[in-house]
Design a protein around this motif. Structure first.
Motif, PDB file in Angstrom:
ATOM      1  N   SER A 150      29.734  83.298  53.084  1.00 38.65           N
ATOM      2  CA  SER A 150      29.724  84.149  51.646  1.00 38.65           C
ATOM      3  C   SER A 150      28.439  85.545  52.033  1.00 38.65           C
ATOM      4  CB  SER A 150      28.808  83.553  50.121  1.00 38.65           C
ATOM      5  OG  SER A 150      28.828  84.318  48.860  1.00 38.65           O
ATOM      6  N   ALA A 182      30.638  71.965  40.984  1.00 42.25           N
ATOM      7  CA  ALA A 182      30.459  73.139  41.880  1.00 42.25           C
ATOM      8  C   ALA A 182      29.073  72.362  42.390  1.00 42.25           C
ATOM      9  CB  ALA A 182      30.059  73.756  41.237  1.00 42.25           C
ATOM     10  N   SER A 228      25.923  85.260  49.180  1.00 45.37           N
ATOM     11  CA  SER A 228      24.211  84.352  49.866  1.00 45.37           C
ATOM     12  C   SER A 228      24.181  83.221  51.401  1.00 45.37           C
ATOM     13  CB  SER A 228      24.682  82.844  48.494  1.00 45.37           C
ATOM     14  OG  SER A 228      26.154  82.225  49.092  1.00 45.37           O
ATOM     15  N   GLU A 248      33.886  80.931  44.796  1.00 41.75           N
ATOM     16  CA  GLU A 248      31.971  81.334  44.136  1.00 41.75           C
ATOM     17  C   GLU A 248      32.225  82.104  43.671  1.00 41.75           C
ATOM     18  OE1 GLU A 248      27.947  83.215  46.235  1.00 41.75           O
ATOM     19  OE2 GLU A 248      29.804  84.111  47.383  1.00 41.75           O
ATOM     20  N   GLU A 259      35.507  84.396  39.879  1.00 41.81           N
ATOM     21  CA  GLU A 259      35.731  83.382  41.293  1.00 41.81           C
ATOM     22  C   GLU A 259      36.188  84.870  42.035  1.00 41.81           C
ATOM     23  OE1 GLU A 259      39.024  81.315  40.379  1.00 41.81           O
ATOM     24  OE2 GLU A 259      37.616  79.637  39.524  1.00 41.81           O
ATOM     25  N   PRO A 304      35.205  83.118  49.503  1.00 44.24           N
ATOM     26  CA  PRO A 304      34.371  83.502  50.623  1.00 44.24           C
ATOM     27  C   PRO A 304      35.364  83.323  51.809  1.00 44.24           C
ATOM     28  CG  PRO A 304      34.668  81.034  49.499  1.00 44.24           C
ATOM     29  CD  PRO A 304      35.021  81.945  49.086  1.00 44.24           C
ATOM     30  N   ASP A 314      36.460  81.781  54.816  1.00 43.19           N
ATOM     31  CA  ASP A 314      36.403  80.234  54.566  1.00 43.19           C
ATOM     32  C   ASP A 314      37.123  79.844  55.947  1.00 43.19           C
ATOM     33  OD1 ASP A 314      36.986  77.334  54.020  1.00 43.19           O
ATOM     34  OD2 ASP A 314      38.299  77.767  52.348  1.00 43.19           O
ATOM     35  N   GLU A 321      26.270  74.499  45.261  1.00 44.99           N
ATOM     36  CA  GLU A 321      25.300  75.528  45.941  1.00 44.99           C
ATOM     37  C   GLU A 321      26.081  76.986  45.749  1.00 44.99           C
ATOM     38  OE1 GLU A 321      25.065  75.507  50.505  1.00 44.99           O
ATOM     39  OE2 GLU A 321      23.447  73.584  50.099  1.00 44.99           O
ATOM     40  N   GLY A 322      26.696  76.881  44.402  1.00 43.54           N
ATOM     41  CA  GLY A 322      27.546  78.180  43.795  1.00 43.54           C
ATOM     42  C   GLY A 322      28.908  77.808  44.085  1.00 43.54           C
ATOM     43  N   PHE A 323      29.450  76.928  44.164  1.00 45.76           N
ATOM     44  CA  PHE A 323      30.931  76.757  45.503  1.00 45.76           C
ATOM     45  C   PHE A 323      31.651  75.645  44.567  1.00 45.76           C
ATOM     46  CE2 PHE A 323      28.457  78.425  48.381  1.00 45.76           C
ATOM     47  CZ  PHE A 323      29.189  80.101  49.691  1.00 45.76           C
ATOM     48  N   SER A 324      33.278  75.718  44.229  1.00 40.60           N
ATOM     49  CA  SER A 324      33.417  75.088  44.096  1.00 40.60           C
ATOM     50  C   SER A 324      34.911  74.984  44.292  1.00 40.60           C
ATOM     51  CB  SER A 324      33.831  75.612  42.245  1.00 40.60           C
ATOM     52  OG  SER A 324      34.186  76.352  41.885  1.00 40.60           O
ATOM     53  N   HIS A 364      27.117  78.689  54.840  1.00 46.21           N
ATOM     54  CA  HIS A 364      26.657  77.448  53.748  1.00 46.21           C
ATOM     55  C   HIS A 364      27.689  76.450  55.120  1.00 46.21           C
ATOM     56  CE1 HIS A 364      24.934  78.645  50.578  1.00 46.21           C
ATOM     57  NE2 HIS A 364      26.015  80.274  50.671  1.00 46.21           N
TER      58      HIS A 364
END
Length: 361
Positions: free
Chosen positions: A77, A96, A80, A114, A120, A123, A125, A98-101, A83
């Motif tokens: 991200s 979710a 952030s 994120e 939305e 990131p 990926d 760590e802020g991701f879903s 991750h």
């Protein structure tokens, strides 16, 4: 060879044992009876969820319990940083982490997103999704098969093929004698044989594995357009790099075409240049469309059982007999399509190589 066999055994045991310990839907809230009664079966979502890629590998379901194998989620991200965590932290997409879903609707449906300022954001990926793991499994299988066959040839030099040799050798000879030599030519065909054999067996194996409804099958690898695009790009790059002067000259100044189609408007050169890019595009779409269509038809027949079952349980049971018969028929047809699509992709790639390397007469 013993080490390879041990690695494969441990690998597949891990695939089947991990779900038992790591995939229970412990955090899912129990649904009420009213919710189940109001919940309607949506065939569109059912079909798309099964043919789309995912961040976990569904094994089986019993009631509200869903056994899945979690896969690594790896994202970067801009807000952030980097991750990496297991997809089980999403609890089947219900929460979710760590802020991701995982987006449940919209443009990024089924993808990791994120939330940034209420919006939305997708990131970068590079996660190990189901299709990625399925490709790794198919590569391990192909390596095992061909390393075993190569060692068998070394041990049994000059003897008749046995075991895997007797299965693989006729296919290799067929690709060499019926595809590579006629399409590319006797002088240069050997240069392209490794690539042609690789794409044929890779596509064929993944087509077959996609028809298996349990681990390590069930992933729609060749029905993913990004994967077919990469395969087509391989053919495009090899064709362009190995093309001779005659090929490029034919594109810029097509012989036998009236001058008024070349000047003042370079109509034919534009058509030829477009043809350079439409060839890999055709490869990409043909494989993607045929494999995806086969899966969708099978899932559509399965959906009929639940659609009519919502109207009447008896009607659902009656429909199931017809649907299952059609599903079996389609699966038998898909076995043939799996082989044909691998053959067509390999044949067209060989034809493109031959066109690019053919000397001007």
């Amino acid at each position: 060879m013993k080490n390879i066999h041990r690695f494969l055994l441990i690998f597949f045991l891990a695939l089947n044992v991990i779900p038992v310990f790591a995939s229970g839907d412990e955090h899912a809230e129990p649904a009420s009876q009213e919710t189940h009664e109001k919940e309607k079966f949506e065939p569109g979502n059912f079909i798309m969820d099964h043919i789309a890629d995912s961040y976990d590998w569904h094994v089986f379901s019993v009631g509200d319990f869903h056994a899945t194998m979690p896969l690594p989620v790896i994202v970067y991200s801009q807000h952030s940083g980097f991750h990496m965590f297991m997809s089980s932290n999403f609890h089947h997409g219900h929460s979710a982490y760590e802020g991701f879903s995982i987006a449940s609707e919209g443009e990024y449906r089924g993808k990791v997103v994120e939330m940034v300022n209420g919006h939305e954001v997708r990131p970068f990926d590079i996660s190990m999704t189901k299709n990625v793991v399925a490709m790794l499994i198919s590569m391990v299988i192909l390596l095992w098969v061909f390393i075993s066959v190569a060692k068998s040839y070394t041990r049994r030099k000059g003897k008749a093929p046995v075991g895997l040799q007797s299965f693989v050798e006729p296919i290799i000879i067929f690709i060499r004698d019926e595809i590579a030599k006629p399409a590319i030519g006797e002088k240069t065909y050997a240069k392209y044989m490794p690539y042609l054999l690789t794409i044929f067996f890779f596509i064929w194996l993944n087509n077959l594995m996609g028809m298996v409804p349990f681990l390590p099958g069930g992933a729609n690898v060749t029905g993913n357009i990004t994967i077919t695009m990469v395969l087509a790009l391989f053919t495009f790059v090899i064709t362009s790099v190995n093309a001779n002067k005659s090929y490029w000259k034919h594109i810029v100044n097509t012989p036998g075409v009236p001058w008024w189609l070349k000047f003042p408007v370079p109509l034919m050169p534009l058509v030829e240049v477009m043809g350079v890019f439409t060839k890999p595009f055709v490869l990409m779409v043909r494989l993607f469309a045929n494999i995806t269509a086969g899966h969708m038809i099978v899932l559509a027949f399965v959906s009929l059982i639940f659609i009519f079952g919502q109207i009447s349980p008896g009607l659902g049971y009656g429909t199931s007999v017809v649907s299952v018969l059609f599903v079996v028929f389609m699966d038998m047809l898909e076995l043939l399509v799996a082989l044909i699509q691998a053959y067509v992709f390999t044949l067209l790639s060989a034809l493109y190589f031959g066109m690019a390397t053919e000397e001007h007469h």
